[in-house]
Design a protein around this motif. Sequence first.
Motif, mmCIF file in Angstrom:
data_model
loop_
_atom_site.group_PDB
_atom_site.id
_atom_site.type_symbol
_atom_site.label_atom_id
_atom_site.label_comp_id
_atom_site.label_asym_id
_atom_site.label_seq_id
_atom_site.Cartn_x
_atom_site.Cartn_y
_atom_site.Cartn_z
ATOM 1 N N GLN A 71 82.661 41.260 38.165
ATOM 2 C CA GLN A 71 82.260 40.578 39.067
ATOM 3 C C GLN A 71 83.074 39.232 38.961
ATOM 4 O OE1 GLN A 71 78.160 40.113 37.935
ATOM 5 N NE2 GLN A 71 77.359 41.646 39.196
ATOM 6 N N ASN A 72 83.978 39.029 37.667
ATOM 7 C CA ASN A 72 84.621 37.755 37.581
ATOM 8 C C ASN A 72 85.869 37.821 37.347
ATOM 9 O OD1 ASN A 72 82.327 35.595 37.263
ATOM 10 N ND2 ASN A 72 81.593 37.309 36.096
ATOM 11 N N TRP A 73 86.561 38.916 38.057
ATOM 12 C CA TRP A 73 87.880 39.478 37.982
ATOM 13 C C TRP A 73 89.046 38.321 37.773
ATOM 14 C CZ3 TRP A 73 90.001 43.774 36.190
ATOM 15 C CH2 TRP A 73 91.399 43.922 36.608
ATOM 16 N N TYR A 74 88.857 37.500 38.948
ATOM 17 C CA TYR A 74 89.966 36.674 39.052
ATOM 18 C C TYR A 74 89.697 35.414 38.033
ATOM 19 C CZ TYR A 74 91.142 39.120 43.277
ATOM 20 O OH TYR A 74 91.558 40.077 43.895
ATOM 21 N N LEU A 75 88.478 35.113 37.619
ATOM 22 C CA LEU A 75 88.258 33.950 36.684
ATOM 23 C C LEU A 75 88.940 34.457 35.311
ATOM 24 C CD1 LEU A 75 86.867 31.403 35.671
ATOM 25 C CD2 LEU A 75 84.757 32.713 35.556
ATOM 26 N N MET A 76 88.648 35.768 34.995
ATOM 27 C CA MET A 76 89.108 36.006 33.893
ATOM 28 C C MET A 76 90.578 36.248 33.770
ATOM 29 S SD MET A 76 86.593 36.640 32.096
ATOM 30 C CE MET A 76 87.298 37.371 30.655
ATOM 31 N N ALA A 77 91.284 36.595 35.071
ATOM 32 C CA ALA A 77 92.775 36.393 34.954
ATOM 33 C C ALA A 77 93.182 35.055 34.573
ATOM 34 C CB ALA A 77 93.381 36.902 36.351
ATOM 35 N N LEU A 78 92.688 33.877 35.282
ATOM 36 C CA LEU A 78 93.031 32.687 35.015
ATOM 37 C C LEU A 78 92.813 32.484 33.579
ATOM 38 C CD1 LEU A 78 93.612 29.709 35.796
ATOM 39 C CD2 LEU A 78 91.325 29.400 36.157
ATOM 40 N N VAL A 79 91.543 32.691 32.783
ATOM 41 C CA VAL A 79 91.442 32.567 31.262
ATOM 42 C C VAL A 79 92.444 33.117 30.570
ATOM 43 C CG1 VAL A 79 89.627 32.960 29.553
ATOM 44 C CG2 VAL A 79 89.038 31.849 31.664
ATOM 45 N N LEU A 80 92.553 34.482 30.865
ATOM 46 C CA LEU A 80 93.539 34.934 29.925
ATOM 47 C C LEU A 80 94.999 34.701 30.192
ATOM 48 C CD1 LEU A 80 92.330 38.593 30.714
ATOM 49 C CD2 LEU A 80 92.007 37.461 28.334
ATOM 50 N N ASP A 81 95.468 34.255 31.355
ATOM 51 C CA ASP A 81 96.678 33.727 31.514
ATOM 52 C C ASP A 81 96.687 32.342 30.557
ATOM 53 O OD1 ASP A 81 99.353 33.032 32.838
ATOM 54 O OD2 ASP A 81 98.005 31.555 33.643
ATOM 55 N N GLN A 82 95.865 31.453 30.732
ATOM 56 C CA GLN A 82 95.679 30.189 29.904
ATOM 57 C C GLN A 82 95.746 30.411 28.570
ATOM 58 O OE1 GLN A 82 96.626 27.155 31.109
ATOM 59 N NE2 GLN A 82 97.167 28.476 32.553
ATOM 60 N N LEU A 83 94.938 31.632 28.184
ATOM 61 C CA LEU A 83 94.878 31.629 26.622
ATOM 62 C C LEU A 83 96.234 31.963 25.835
ATOM 63 C CD1 LEU A 83 91.735 33.967 26.312
ATOM 64 C CD2 LEU A 83 92.127 31.537 25.270
ATOM 65 N N LEU A 84 97.295 32.547 26.721
ATOM 66 C CA LEU A 84 98.447 32.610 26.314
ATOM 67 C C LEU A 84 99.347 31.463 26.083
ATOM 68 C CD1 LEU A 84 99.428 36.196 28.308
ATOM 69 C CD2 LEU A 84 98.690 35.849 25.785
ATOM 70 N N VAL A 85 99.026 30.411 27.060
ATOM 71 C CA VAL A 85 100.051 29.515 27.043
ATOM 72 C C VAL A 85 99.358 27.978 26.721
ATOM 73 C CG1 VAL A 85 101.609 30.237 28.600
ATOM 74 C CG2 VAL A 85 99.762 29.075 29.530
ATOM 75 N N ASN A 86 98.084 27.812 26.710
ATOM 76 C CA ASN A 86 97.389 26.655 26.284
ATOM 77 C C ASN A 86 96.581 26.596 25.282
ATOM 78 O OD1 ASN A 86 95.426 24.761 26.938
ATOM 79 N ND2 ASN A 86 94.972 25.036 29.101
ATOM 80 N N PRO A 87 97.147 25.760 24.058
ATOM 81 C CA PRO A 87 96.508 25.882 22.696
ATOM 82 C C PRO A 87 95.295 25.051 22.655
ATOM 83 C CG PRO A 87 99.009 25.296 22.635
ATOM 84 C CD PRO A 87 98.693 25.578 23.969
ATOM 85 N N PRO A 88 95.141 23.798 23.337
ATOM 86 C CA PRO A 88 93.640 23.410 23.368
ATOM 87 C C PRO A 88 92.663 24.435 23.823
ATOM 88 C CG PRO A 88 95.066 21.941 24.364
ATOM 89 C CD PRO A 88 96.042 23.143 24.089
ATOM 90 N N LEU A 89 93.056 25.168 24.769
ATOM 91 C CA LEU A 89 91.886 26.187 25.452
ATOM 92 C C LEU A 89 91.604 27.236 24.449
ATOM 93 C CD1 LEU A 89 89.981 27.308 27.629
ATOM 94 C CD2 LEU A 89 92.021 28.527 28.687
ATOM 95 N N ARG A 90 92.655 27.646 23.587
ATOM 96 C CA ARG A 90 92.682 28.614 22.593
ATOM 97 C C ARG A 90 91.759 28.152 21.571
ATOM 98 N NH1 ARG A 90 97.842 30.030 23.232
ATOM 99 N NH2 ARG A 90 98.449 28.791 21.575
#
Length: 168
Positions: A71-90
Amino acid sequence: MAKTAGIGEGTIFKYFKNKAGLLQAVLAPITSTLIPNFQHDVLVQLKGQSYPSSLAFCQSLMTERLQFLRQNWYLMALVLDQLLVNPPLREQLQQFATTNGNQAFITEFNQLLDHYFPTNITYQTFLLEVCRLLFGEYFKLMTVNRDNFDWETESQKLGAQLNIYLTM
């Protein structure tokens, strides 16, 4: 994005200094609201049922989580993408896997785990294994046609894999 919102690009940058600021504003509710709500919903679901085995417990959880992923396919794509490059989010997400401000939830979840897994599985171990399985499934889904994907069978397989890992 501005065009989709029906406003000028300059209006967006009136409120956000740059694209990174805009992205952070989009991601902030995920870590401050969605994740605690997710934790609460999972706990309510699991505590509200009595499972005949650890396998049934794992399969129920993975069925529900795979449905969330669907149900949240695109939201998860955004989160996973940012986990790789966004240390504060991690760092923010890592805090939810620890006791920082989360002790009541973790205590209740550990009680559930103690009931189904006598091998002293902790919430952190459980969470990491669930994430490993779901992220692997997500990457698999990126290579297949999701319309022809057998969600029920796959969620049962994921539950069985989780149970095997946790009962070893």
